[in-house]
Design a protein around this motif. Structure first.
Motif, PDB file in Angstrom:
ATOM      1  N   THR A   1      -3.065  10.612  -2.386  1.00 41.76           N
ATOM      2  CA  THR A   1      -3.962   9.445  -2.371  1.00 41.76           C
ATOM      3  C   THR A   1      -4.780   9.373  -1.093  1.00 41.76           C
ATOM      4  OG1 THR A   1      -2.281   7.972  -1.439  1.00 41.76           O
ATOM      5  CG2 THR A   1      -2.397   8.142  -3.853  1.00 41.76           C
ATOM      6  N   SER A   2      -4.595  10.323  -0.180  1.00 37.33           N
ATOM      7  CA  SER A   2      -5.408  10.373   1.037  1.00 37.33           C
ATOM      8  C   SER A   2      -5.575  11.822   1.468  1.00 37.33           C
ATOM      9  CB  SER A   2      -4.768   9.556   2.167  1.00 37.33           C
ATOM     10  OG  SER A   2      -3.578  10.167   2.609  1.00 37.33           O
TER      11      SER A   2
ATOM     12  N   VAL B   1      -9.101   7.462   1.943  1.00 42.09           N
ATOM     13  CA  VAL B   1      -7.974   6.983   1.145  1.00 42.09           C
ATOM     14  C   VAL B   1      -8.448   6.377  -0.171  1.00 42.09           C
ATOM     15  CG1 VAL B   1      -6.565   6.516   3.190  1.00 42.09           C
ATOM     16  CG2 VAL B   1      -7.915   4.687   2.202  1.00 42.09           C
TER      17      VAL B   1
ATOM     18  N   VAL C   1       0.860  -1.182   0.000  1.00 40.65           N
ATOM     19  CA  VAL C   1       0.000   0.000   0.000  1.00 40.65           C
ATOM     20  C   VAL C   1       0.894   1.229   0.000  1.00 40.65           C
ATOM     21  CG1 VAL C   1      -1.773   1.284   1.255  1.00 40.65           C
ATOM     22  CG2 VAL C   1      -1.706  -1.207   1.399  1.00 40.65           C
ATOM     23  N   HIS C   2       0.588   2.184  -0.881  1.00 35.62           N
ATOM     24  CA  HIS C   2       1.337   3.438  -0.951  1.00 35.62           C
ATOM     25  C   HIS C   2       0.377   4.581  -0.654  1.00 35.62           C
ATOM     26  CE1 HIS C   2       4.693   1.297  -2.843  1.00 35.62           C
ATOM     27  NE2 HIS C   2       3.756   0.645  -3.518  1.00 35.62           N
ATOM     28  N   ASP C   3       0.678   5.361   0.381  1.00 38.08           N
ATOM     29  CA  ASP C   3      -0.191   6.464   0.794  1.00 38.08           C
ATOM     30  C   ASP C   3       0.583   7.771   0.727  1.00 38.08           C
ATOM     31  OD1 ASP C   3      -2.860   7.046   2.609  1.00 38.08           O
ATOM     32  OD2 ASP C   3      -1.204   8.400   3.062  1.00 38.08           O
TER      33      ASP C   3
ATOM     34  N   TYR D   1       4.219  10.464   3.397  1.00 35.54           N
ATOM     35  CA  TYR D   1       4.217   9.213   2.637  1.00 35.54           C
ATOM     36  C   TYR D   1       4.491   8.030   3.554  1.00 35.54           C
ATOM     37  CZ  TYR D   1       5.649   5.473  -0.512  1.00 35.54           C
ATOM     38  OH  TYR D   1       5.754   4.267  -1.150  1.00 35.54           O
TER      39      TYR D   1
ATOM     40  N   ARG E   1      -6.610  -1.069  -5.736  1.00 38.63           N
ATOM     41  CA  ARG E   1      -6.628   0.166  -4.958  1.00 38.63           C
ATOM     42  C   ARG E   1      -7.281  -0.125  -3.612  1.00 38.63           C
ATOM     43  NH1 ARG E   1      -4.545   4.155  -7.881  1.00 38.63           N
ATOM     44  NH2 ARG E   1      -5.062   5.734  -6.368  1.00 38.63           N
TER      45      ARG E   1
ATOM     46  N   ASN F   1      -5.675   4.511  -2.175  1.00 34.49           N
ATOM     47  CA  ASN F   1      -4.251   4.217  -2.315  1.00 34.49           C
ATOM     48  C   ASN F   1      -3.995   3.109  -3.331  1.00 34.49           C
ATOM     49  OD1 ASN F   1      -3.655   6.017  -0.220  1.00 34.49           O
ATOM     50  ND2 ASN F   1      -3.899   4.438   1.328  1.00 34.49           N
TER      51      ASN F   1
ATOM     52  N   TRP G   1     -11.180  -0.657   4.793  1.00 30.86           N
ATOM     53  CA  TRP G   1     -10.767  -0.531   3.403  1.00 30.86           C
ATOM     54  C   TRP G   1     -11.444  -1.587   2.553  1.00 30.86           C
ATOM     55  CZ3 TRP G   1      -4.722  -0.441   4.131  1.00 30.86           C
ATOM     56  CH2 TRP G   1      -4.329   0.816   4.560  1.00 30.86           C
TER      57      TRP G   1
ATOM     58  N   CYS H   1       4.524   3.437   3.261  1.00 31.84           N
ATOM     59  CA  CYS H   1       4.334   2.210   2.496  1.00 31.84           C
ATOM     60  C   CYS H   1       4.126   1.080   3.491  1.00 31.84           C
ATOM     61  CB  CYS H   1       5.557   1.929   1.623  1.00 31.84           C
ATOM     62  SG  CYS H   1       5.457   0.384   0.694  1.00 31.84           S
TER      63      CYS H   1
ATOM     64  N   ALA I   1      -0.186  11.622   1.591  1.00 30.63           N
ATOM     65  CA  ALA I   1      -1.150  12.498   2.256  1.00 30.63           C
ATOM     66  C   ALA I   1      -1.236  13.844   1.546  1.00 30.63           C
ATOM     67  CB  ALA I   1      -0.751  12.703   3.713  1.00 30.63           C
TER      68      ALA I   1
END
Length: 180
Positions: free
Chosen positions: A54-55, A75, A40-42, A167, A92, A77, A111, A169, A44
């Protein structure tokens, strides 16, 4: 009299049939029916990165503690097969999390993993507490659609990379124990 006997025999037949069908599904908790790892890559939203965020925090009450208590974050993501953010997304993670710890960093995650790749189609729903400071966290997989219809299992989260508040992960080790 014969009609009454017929009804009783029919009742017991369907009763034992339904009990045997309910007991026929067994779970082997030592060996999942499906197992894979995603990342998961976020990113902010900070007011300046609208194009790649992505959030986004949509509720951030002030003065309720030092641990972001009450903060609600939506989110969308990307999920990849490796830790590289630029890798092709296979799904996603869409939903939200909120911080619910007044004395420590803890969040509640809800999620839905939305798959639309050549390998998988459908959704998987994840819910549970996420004690952020723990090295590994286990959340429940409570259902799904498509390739993951009515699936159940667990996802183990590990933080792989954090870059300030902008960020992070996460490694998602997904183990499904009920597959159809």
């Amino acid at each position: 009299m014969a009609n009454q006997l017929y009804k009783q025999v029919l009742f017991f037949f369907f009763f034992f049939l339904s009990v045997s069908l309910l007991q026929s599904k067994s779970f082997n908790l030592k060996k999942p029916c499906k197992h894979f790892v995603l990342y998961v890559h976020d990113i902010a939203y900070d007011g300046d990165n609208k194009a790649n965020a992505t959030s986004a925090t949509i509720l951030n009450p002030m003065g309720l503690g030092d641990f972001d208590f009450g903060q609600l974050v939506l989110v969308d993501n990307p999920l990849t097969m490796d830790q590289n953010y630029l890798s092709e997304p296979v799904a996603r993670a869409q939903g939200f999390f909120f911080y619910n710890g007044m004395t420590n960093y803890n969040s509640w995650i809800t999620w839905t993993l939305v798959f639309n790749s050549t390998q998988h189609k459908g959704t998987m729903t994840i819910m549970g507490a996420n004690p952020i400071m723990e090295p590994t966290r286990v959340l429940s997989i409570v259902g799904g659609t498509g390739d993951f219809l009515m699936t159940r299992g667990i996802v183990t989260l590990k933080t792989k990379l954090v870059q300030g508040n902008k960020y992070f992960c996460l490694e998602m080790n997904i183990k499904l124990y009920e597959c159809y």
